[in-house]
Design a protein around this motif. Structure first.
Motif, PDB file in Angstrom:
ATOM      1  N   LEU A 353      49.515  15.453  -5.132  1.00  0.00           N
ATOM      2  CA  LEU A 353      49.828  14.153  -5.430  1.00  0.00           C
ATOM      3  C   LEU A 353      49.059  13.258  -4.494  1.00  0.00           C
ATOM      4  O   LEU A 353      49.760  12.108  -3.851  1.00  0.00           O
ATOM      5  CB  LEU A 353      51.481  13.894  -5.042  1.00  0.00           C
ATOM      6  N   SER A 354      48.085  13.667  -3.747  1.00  0.00           N
ATOM      7  CA  SER A 354      47.172  12.840  -2.806  1.00  0.00           C
ATOM      8  C   SER A 354      46.783  11.490  -3.583  1.00  0.00           C
ATOM      9  O   SER A 354      46.550  11.518  -4.420  1.00  0.00           O
ATOM     10  CB  SER A 354      46.019  13.656  -2.185  1.00  0.00           C
ATOM     11  N   GLY A 355      46.424  10.580  -2.370  1.00  0.00           N
ATOM     12  CA  GLY A 355      45.984   9.238  -2.837  1.00  0.00           C
ATOM     13  C   GLY A 355      46.759   8.299  -3.793  1.00  0.00           C
ATOM     14  O   GLY A 355      46.250   7.571  -4.415  1.00  0.00           O
ATOM     15  N   ASN A 356      48.145   8.395  -3.248  1.00  0.00           N
ATOM     16  CA  ASN A 356      49.214   7.563  -4.068  1.00  0.00           C
ATOM     17  C   ASN A 356      49.793   6.854  -3.019  1.00  0.00           C
ATOM     18  O   ASN A 356      49.147   6.441  -1.927  1.00  0.00           O
ATOM     19  CB  ASN A 356      50.194   8.479  -4.803  1.00  0.00           C
ATOM     20  N   LYS A 357      50.821   6.397  -3.263  1.00  0.00           N
ATOM     21  CA  LYS A 357      51.784   5.346  -2.619  1.00  0.00           C
ATOM     22  C   LYS A 357      53.358   5.936  -1.950  1.00  0.00           C
ATOM     23  O   LYS A 357      54.111   4.989  -1.954  1.00  0.00           O
ATOM     24  CB  LYS A 357      51.695   4.058  -2.853  1.00  0.00           C
ATOM     25  N   PHE A 358      53.414   7.083  -1.910  1.00  0.00           N
ATOM     26  CA  PHE A 358      54.749   7.713  -1.897  1.00  0.00           C
ATOM     27  C   PHE A 358      55.001   7.412  -0.214  1.00  0.00           C
ATOM     28  O   PHE A 358      54.289   7.438   0.851  1.00  0.00           O
ATOM     29  CB  PHE A 358      54.475   9.335  -1.773  1.00  0.00           C
TER      30      PHE A 358
END
Length: 561
Positions: A353-358
């Motif tokens: 889930l890298s490069g998202n906005k969690f």
């Protein structure tokens, strides 16, 4: 009795002489070795050699010292009769180790038993794939990928009815290799692997109908081909037919938008699907996709414009019935809290889930082994839950906004009787305070990266308990004091990735394998693992960046999967 024995011996001697004479007659001139290749085939190979330019000795053995047996030449294989059956002529353009020619020589048509031809990675200077390639009827494997071809793919390739693997991928999209009609593929009834990556297929009609004409096809790679949804939506498609052999499909980098067509429902054995760089921003696209691919175990949806709304399940049970084990959702627009649809996917083993906005806590998923949450907006170190993720083997949380002190099980008792972590990356955050001694309890760790944070104080002696550690990076922090003696006793550095050598010995408290020189530099001489060969390097690093900057500079990085 003696006369009987002598009689049998005379008969055996006669039989041996007869067999030798028979072998001499059958094999000719008493030559009991494997027959050499036919003259026609030898001349064909020499003709090819003279048609190309090569400066690195790929074909140097061909015709060397008037050797007439081409079966002994490098990259050539023959069958028991001496006929050439395979040519392994793959080049390596990136290393400037390849063949160069203005076109492919027609000499291959003289190799009547040729089954395997690999010309990939060479440079045929934007020439067209020759039509005569369709005359090499015995071919089972043909690889013309990344070989500098352009123009239309000749339909004559469809005459190769014995072909089992075909790769005509371009290295670059602007190579302008293209085809507007792929009906010729239907002639390849035995084809199992087909790759047309970066071939312009934007003008092809009814691609799905053609797929039904290749019953043995198991692997299909059509990445960066300019495809759109309509090409997989034939009006005349018989939905009751199955594509039962297809197991691997790569359609990444095309122009698919919204809902996928029901074609995938007919791929009843599909296990791998890559849809990277497409657009699935419509609501419920993810759930719709899961319904279509119930047997897929590896799914790539990186950079597909997926947002939270796409992960809001209409049917709360859908993810529980999924068989996906490896899911890649990096580079999308998912933000806030962890989506429940992912938490409920009990089959998941690895999740990117890298490069998202969690920006919320990472839930415990008991069956998950690998999790990449790098380049998100995580802020609290306790939200990472290192001491609660008992089953994770790889946890990557680099390039977030984690700040404050790391909380170890001394203040927050670990819920794990034994922690399985082998890979832990926490680099490029804003963590401060001391490095927790509790890291020494992660005894399965192979790699630990704490670089580019604000840790202060001494390097914990407890890190010496990590007896399996192969890679440690604590560079670019504000650490003080010398390197603990316990780290010098970790022999795994020697056997695996790095080997330290003594340079100076100024302080008896400094371990034998790494030394501080004065107060200004730490000097390391070590071995860097570079594929199958060693490269010696020497690095000097400021002493307030003790132990580890060399790892960063070395470029060594274990991939996530």
């Amino acid at each position: 009795m003696r006369n009987t024995y002598s009689g049998w011996r005379i008969r055996l001697d006669f039989i041996c002489i007869f067999l030798v004479a028979l072998a001499h007659k059958c094999l000719g001139s008493g030559n009991l070795t494997t027959p050499s290749c036919p003259e026609q085939e030898r001349l064909a190979l020499l003709m090819f050699k003279h048609s190309v330019k090569e400066d690195h000795g790929m074909l140097s053995s061909w015709g060397l010292d008037n050797d007439i047996d081409c079966c002994k030449w490098a990259r050539v294989n023959c069958d028991v009769s001496g006929s050439v059956v395979s040519l392994h002529l793959r080049g390596y353009a990136n290393e400037d180790h390849h063949l160069v020619a203005d076109e492919v020589s027609s000499c291959f048509t003289n190799l009547v038993n040729l089954k395997h031809l690999d010309l990939s990675g060479n440079n045929f200077r934007q020439s067209q794939i020759p039509k005569f390639i369709g005359e090499t009827n015995a071919l089972r494997y043909l690889n013309l990928s990344k070989a500098g071809f352009s123009g239309n793919i000749p339909p004559q390739i469809g005459n190769l009815s014995n072909l089992e693997a075909l790769d005509v991928s371009s290295q670059f999209i602007n190579d302008q290799l293209m085809t507007n009609d792929i009906e010729w593929i239907s002639g390849l009834s035995k084809l199992e692997h087909l790759s047309l990556s970066r071939v312009n297929l934007s003008g092809v009609q009814n691609l799905d109908n053609v797929l039904y004409m290749i019953p043995s096809l198991s692997k299909l790679i059509l990445s960066d081909c300019g495809l759109h949804m309509a090409q997989l939506s034939s009006r005349h498609l018989n939905s009751s037919r199955e594509l039962a052999s297809i197991k691997h499909v790569d359609l990444s980098g095309n122009d698919f938008r919204g809902q996928l067509h029901g074609l995938f429902l007919n791929m009843t054995s599909l296990a791998f699907l890559d849809l990277l760089w497409n657009n699935f921003s419509m609501p419920s696209s993810f759930e719709n996709l899961l319904n279509m691919i119930p047997h897929v175990s590896e799914l790539h949806l990186a950079s597909c414009s997926i947002e939270n709304i796409n992960l809001s399940p209409i049917n709360s049970n859908i993810s529980k019935h999924s068989n996906i084990q490896h899911l890649y959702l990096q580079g999308n627009e998912i933000e806030g809290m962890f989506p429940s649809i992912l938490i409920n996917m009990s089959s998941l083993l690895s999740l990117d889930l890298s490069g998202n906005k969690f920006n919320s806590f990472i839930p415990v998923m008991p069956n998950l082994h690998k999790l990449d949450m790098s380049a998100n907006n995580l802020r609290k170190s306790e939200d990472v839950g290192i001491w609660e993720q008992c089953h994770l083997k790889e946890l990557i949380v680099s390039h977030n906004e984690l700040e404050g002190n790391m909380i170890g099980p001394s203040t927050n008792v670990s819920k794990c009787s034994q922690n399985a972590l082998e890979i832990l990356y926490l680099s490029n955050n804003r963590l401060n305070g001391s490095i927790p001694e509790s890291f020494g309890r992660l005894t399965n760790l192979l790699e630990l990266d704490l670089s580019f944070n604000d840790f202060t104080g001494p390097i914990p002696e407890a890190l010496g308990n990590l007896i399996s550690l192969q890679r440690l990076d604590i560079s670019n922090n504000q650490l003080t004091s010398s390197i603990p003696e316990s780290l010098g006793r970790l022999t795994t550095f020697n056997r695996n990735v790095y080997e330290f050598k003594p340079v100076y010995r100024l302080h008896s408290s400094i371990p034998r394998k790494a030394h501080v020189v004065g107060n200004s530099f730490v000097v390391f001489k070590f071995v860097k693992w570079d594929h199958s060969k060693f490269n010696w390097k020497t690095h000097q690093t400021p002493s307030n960046r003790h132990f580890g900057q060399f790892f960063k500079r070395s470029g060594f990085r274990r991939p996530f999967c």
